[in-house]
Design a protein around this motif. Structure first.
Motif, PDB file in Angstrom:
ATOM      1  N   LYS A 114      -2.119   6.812   5.034  1.00 62.06           N
ATOM      2  CA  LYS A 114      -3.256   7.674   5.368  1.00 62.06           C
ATOM      3  C   LYS A 114      -4.584   7.010   5.035  1.00 62.06           C
ATOM      4  CE  LYS A 114      -0.301  10.825   6.531  1.00 62.06           C
ATOM      5  NZ  LYS A 114      -0.016  11.051   7.978  1.00 62.06           N
ATOM      6  N   ILE A 115      -4.547   5.901   4.317  1.00 57.98           N
ATOM      7  CA  ILE A 115      -5.763   5.192   3.914  1.00 57.98           C
ATOM      8  C   ILE A 115      -6.253   4.315   5.071  1.00 57.98           C
ATOM      9  CG2 ILE A 115      -5.141   5.197   1.471  1.00 57.98           C
ATOM     10  CD1 ILE A 115      -4.128   2.342   1.810  1.00 57.98           C
ATOM     11  N   PRO A 116      -7.499   3.822   5.018  1.00 52.93           N
ATOM     12  CA  PRO A 116      -8.002   2.949   6.083  1.00 52.93           C
ATOM     13  C   PRO A 116      -7.200   1.647   6.189  1.00 52.93           C
ATOM     14  CG  PRO A 116      -9.812   3.806   4.769  1.00 52.93           C
ATOM     15  CD  PRO A 116      -8.555   4.171   4.043  1.00 52.93           C
ATOM     16  N   VAL A 117      -6.877   1.290   7.436  1.00 52.75           N
ATOM     17  CA  VAL A 117      -6.113   0.079   7.706  1.00 52.75           C
ATOM     18  C   VAL A 117      -6.820  -0.698   8.819  1.00 52.75           C
ATOM     19  CG1 VAL A 117      -3.906  -0.896   8.445  1.00 52.75           C
ATOM     20  CG2 VAL A 117      -3.940   1.215   7.095  1.00 52.75           C
TER      21      VAL A 117
ATOM     22  N   ALA B 123       0.821  -1.213   0.000  1.00 49.11           N
ATOM     23  CA  ALA B 123       0.000   0.000   0.000  1.00 49.11           C
ATOM     24  C   ALA B 123       0.851   1.258   0.000  1.00 49.11           C
ATOM     25  CB  ALA B 123      -0.936  -0.003   1.205  1.00 49.11           C
ATOM     26  N   THR B 124       2.029   1.204   0.636  1.00 50.78           N
ATOM     27  CA  THR B 124       2.910   2.378   0.629  1.00 50.78           C
ATOM     28  C   THR B 124       3.581   2.568  -0.719  1.00 50.78           C
ATOM     29  OG1 THR B 124       4.913   1.192   1.368  1.00 50.78           O
ATOM     30  CG2 THR B 124       3.409   2.002   3.083  1.00 50.78           C
ATOM     31  N   ARG B 125       3.640   1.504  -1.525  1.00 51.87           N
ATOM     32  CA  ARG B 125       4.321   1.560  -2.819  1.00 51.87           C
ATOM     33  C   ARG B 125       3.334   1.756  -3.978  1.00 51.87           C
ATOM     34  NH1 ARG B 125       9.589  -0.363  -1.810  1.00 51.87           N
ATOM     35  NH2 ARG B 125      10.024  -1.150  -3.911  1.00 51.87           N
ATOM     36  N   SER B 126       2.050   1.871  -3.634  1.00 53.49           N
ATOM     37  CA  SER B 126       1.022   2.087  -4.649  1.00 53.49           C
ATOM     38  C   SER B 126       0.283   3.388  -4.357  1.00 53.49           C
ATOM     39  CB  SER B 126       0.021   0.935  -4.662  1.00 53.49           C
ATOM     40  OG  SER B 126      -1.105   1.271  -5.453  1.00 53.49           O
ATOM     41  N   PRO B 127       0.316   4.347  -5.270  1.00 55.97           N
ATOM     42  CA  PRO B 127      -0.428   5.590  -5.045  1.00 55.97           C
ATOM     43  C   PRO B 127      -1.930   5.403  -5.130  1.00 55.97           C
ATOM     44  CG  PRO B 127       0.514   5.566  -7.256  1.00 55.97           C
ATOM     45  CD  PRO B 127       1.059   4.362  -6.543  1.00 55.97           C
ATOM     46  N   ASP B 128      -2.377   4.246  -5.634  1.00 54.90           N
ATOM     47  CA  ASP B 128      -3.804   4.009  -5.843  1.00 54.90           C
ATOM     48  C   ASP B 128      -4.418   3.058  -4.824  1.00 54.90           C
ATOM     49  OD1 ASP B 128      -3.736   5.605  -8.199  1.00 54.90           O
ATOM     50  OD2 ASP B 128      -2.857   3.903  -9.273  1.00 54.90           O
ATOM     51  N   ALA B 129      -3.659   2.632  -3.818  1.00 57.20           N
ATOM     52  CA  ALA B 129      -4.208   1.712  -2.817  1.00 57.20           C
ATOM     53  C   ALA B 129      -5.337   2.398  -2.054  1.00 57.20           C
ATOM     54  CB  ALA B 129      -3.117   1.263  -1.860  1.00 57.20           C
TER      55      ALA B 129
ATOM     56  N   PRO C  44      -3.552   7.504  18.770  1.00 56.35           N
ATOM     57  CA  PRO C  44      -3.994   8.904  18.748  1.00 56.35           C
ATOM     58  C   PRO C  44      -3.567   9.664  17.490  1.00 56.35           C
ATOM     59  CG  PRO C  44      -3.166   8.324  20.919  1.00 56.35           C
ATOM     60  CD  PRO C  44      -2.814   7.187  20.005  1.00 56.35           C
ATOM     61  N   ALA C  45      -2.399   9.343  16.955  1.00 60.51           N
ATOM     62  CA  ALA C  45      -1.896  10.056  15.779  1.00 60.51           C
ATOM     63  C   ALA C  45      -2.296   9.397  14.468  1.00 60.51           C
ATOM     64  CB  ALA C  45      -0.368  10.166  15.851  1.00 60.51           C
ATOM     65  N   HIS C  46      -2.938   8.226  14.542  1.00 54.90           N
ATOM     66  CA  HIS C  46      -3.272   7.491  13.320  1.00 54.90           C
ATOM     67  C   HIS C  46      -4.701   6.953  13.411  1.00 54.90           C
ATOM     68  CE1 HIS C  46       0.904   7.719  11.969  1.00 54.90           C
ATOM     69  NE2 HIS C  46       1.237   7.465  13.220  1.00 54.90           N
ATOM     70  N   PRO C  47      -5.684   7.833  13.339  1.00 52.87           N
ATOM     71  CA  PRO C  47      -7.081   7.391  13.442  1.00 52.87           C
ATOM     72  C   PRO C  47      -7.541   6.532  12.277  1.00 52.87           C
ATOM     73  CG  PRO C  47      -6.951   9.711  12.825  1.00 52.87           C
ATOM     74  CD  PRO C  47      -5.559   9.288  13.182  1.00 52.87           C
ATOM     75  N   ASN C  48      -6.759   6.481  11.200  1.00 53.24           N
ATOM     76  CA  ASN C  48      -7.115   5.625  10.059  1.00 53.24           C
ATOM     77  C   ASN C  48      -6.833   4.153  10.324  1.00 53.24           C
ATOM     78  OD1 ASN C  48      -4.290   6.497   9.995  1.00 53.24           O
ATOM     79  ND2 ASN C  48      -4.122   5.258   8.139  1.00 53.24           N
ATOM     80  N   VAL C  49      -6.133   3.846  11.419  1.00 57.18           N
ATOM     81  CA  VAL C  49      -5.758   2.470  11.750  1.00 57.18           C
ATOM     82  C   VAL C  49      -6.711   1.927  12.818  1.00 57.18           C
ATOM     83  CG1 VAL C  49      -3.958   0.952  12.631  1.00 57.18           C
ATOM     84  CG2 VAL C  49      -3.341   2.897  11.180  1.00 57.18           C
ATOM     85  N   GLU C  50      -7.415   0.862  12.482  1.00 61.52           N
ATOM     86  CA  GLU C  50      -8.320   0.194  13.423  1.00 61.52           C
ATOM     87  C   GLU C  50      -7.735  -1.172  13.737  1.00 61.52           C
ATOM     88  OE1 GLU C  50     -12.933  -1.410  13.370  1.00 61.52           O
ATOM     89  OE2 GLU C  50     -12.476   0.523  12.416  1.00 61.52           O
ATOM     90  N   PHE C  51      -7.784  -1.586  14.994  1.00 62.99           N
ATOM     91  CA  PHE C  51      -7.187  -2.870  15.351  1.00 62.99           C
ATOM     92  C   PHE C  51      -8.027  -3.573  16.407  1.00 62.99           C
ATOM     93  CE2 PHE C  51      -5.247   0.628  17.626  1.00 62.99           C
ATOM     94  CZ  PHE C  51      -5.247   0.230  18.956  1.00 62.99           C
ATOM     95  N   HIS C  52      -8.037  -4.906  16.324  1.00 61.80           N
ATOM     96  CA  HIS C  52      -8.840  -5.730  17.221  1.00 61.80           C
ATOM     97  C   HIS C  52      -8.124  -7.046  17.501  1.00 61.80           C
ATOM     98  CE1 HIS C  52     -12.366  -3.127  16.590  1.00 61.80           C
ATOM     99  NE2 HIS C  52     -12.058  -3.172  15.304  1.00 61.80           N
ATOM    100  N   VAL C  53      -8.386  -7.593  18.674  1.00 63.34           N
ATOM    101  CA  VAL C  53      -7.988  -8.957  19.005  1.00 63.34           C
ATOM    102  C   VAL C  53      -9.227  -9.836  18.869  1.00 63.34           C
ATOM    103  CG1 VAL C  53      -7.156 -10.509  20.801  1.00 63.34           C
ATOM    104  CG2 VAL C  53      -6.127  -8.243  20.545  1.00 63.34           C
TER     105      VAL C  53
END
Length: 364
Positions: free
Chosen positions: A272-275, A161-167, A300-309
């Motif tokens: 910056k995209i949803p993760v 995703a970091t290597r693709s501008p269209d991800a 706090p600095a990356h609200p685009n990142v959601e994580f769960h166990v």
């Protein structure tokens, strides 16, 4: 009881996600059988990455057009399309209105090339080339293509995703926020623990890995690294080290040297995209606790990142096997597949909330 977030999840998608667990349990020849209202179509796509031809299969609902799509990046021991790990993506996500593209990793299956000549960056570029290959398909929305990966594939999904501008988005599963060297030290410790070895053997095994790694870092001599390997070779647990019996590789040219200190956090925080990051509560292969601590600090600095166990899930999003929670033989890896309902619900929920679907397939 489901968490409140999942209780708000649309009932139709909940039922579809739960059906991922039950499909095929009733024989098609039964008198009460009804064919699925959504038919899944597939087509093979050949594409090129860094001069090598790779081959994959695009799966999509037969009457769906301009659908969001997931490109699958490979777990280290699941290199081809026929692994059970990928089956739910090919057979069930199309029923929720998504296309999926699973290709054979370079040097595996129908794809050409040599896996021995690769690094994470090249494998990530292969995934970007796969994204570009399906972008022109009428069934795919070129602006809504993301990456899905489990284990090493989770690292590769983020890196791609970091290597693709269209991800458009990333789903990373069971991929720890540790370096490969740290992850494998913990995994080896857990393997030996599950096999009944004591603290002395476990420490020697970890120290042996560190000796070889530090040789490749240039801080331990060849003789000292080989001496550590020679002592370990006499132990019944040596095969569980995942190491060759002889020191090999030049510190400045070794592919392993460039991979073992790879920091998966760096590409993650640049996105910056949803993760979506998912971990199993009972995963003995990675340090979920450490990953969750790091994610809590980053959140706090990356609200685009959601994580769960995911409760009750192991590394492969399955219930942990009672007899051998760290089986890794080729037969097991070939057939093992996600089977945790909460995993399916969480993935489907996040995709429904996050990924735009302008023209989802209708079953009617």
């Amino acid at each position: 009881m489901l968490p409140s977030r999942l209780r708000r999840f649309p009932l139709t998608l909940c039922l579809a996600a739960i059906s991922l667990m039950s499909a095929g349990k009733v024989a098609a020849e039964s008198p009460w059988h009804q064919d699925d209202s959504i038919r899944i179509a597939t087509r093979d796509i050949h594409f090129n990455s860094h001069g090598v031809e790779l081959v994959g299969t695009l799966s999509y609902p037969e009457h769906g057009n301009h659908l969001p799509a997931l490109v699958v990046t490979h777990a280290a021991m699941a290199s081809t399309r026929d692994f059970g790990l990928y089956r739910h993506l090919e057979q069930d996500l199309p029923r929720l209105g998504y296309a999926t593209f699973v290709y054979d990793r370079r040097g595996s299956g129908a794809s050409k090339g040599n896996i021995e000549d690769t690094d994470y960056q090249l494998l990530a570029d292969d995934a970007v080339a796969a994204q570009q290959a399906i972008a022109g398909d009428a069934h795919v929305d070129r602006h809504a293509i993301g990456f899905w990966g489990l284990s090493q594939g989770g690292w590769l999904a983020v890196l791609a995703a970091t290597r693709s501008p269209d991800a458009a988005f990333v789903v990373s599963i069971s991929a720890p926020l540790q370096t490969p060297a740290q992850q494998m030290a913990g995994a080896v410790s857990n393997i030996l623990f599950t096999k009944g070895y004591g603290a002395k053997d476990i420490q020697q095994a970890v120290d042996t890995r560190h000796a070889v790694e530090n040789y490749l870092r240039g801080t331990v001599s060849t003789a000292d690294a080989q001496a550590a390997l020679d002592k370990a070779k006499t132990k019944p647990w040596f095969d569980d080290l995942f190491m060759e019996p002889t020191v090999s590789g030049h510190p400045e040219r070794s592919r392993w040297r460039t991979e073992m200190d790879y920091d998966p956090t760096a590409p993650l925080v640049s996105l910056k995209i949803p993760v979506l990051l998912l971990f199993g509560s009972d995963d003995p292969w990675v340090s979920v606790h450490e990953s969750m601590e790091r994610l809590a600090q980053l959140a706090p600095a990356h609200p685009n990142v959601e994580f769960h166990v995911i409760p009750g899930a192991d590394h492969m999003m399955m219930p942990p096997p009672a007899s051998n929670p760290m089986a890794y033989d080729s037969k097991t890896m070939k057939t093992e597949a996600p089977a945790n309902p909460t995993y399916f619900l969480t993935l489907a929920d996040w995709l429904a909330r996050t990924v735009h679907k302008p023209d989802a397939a209708s079953p009617h």
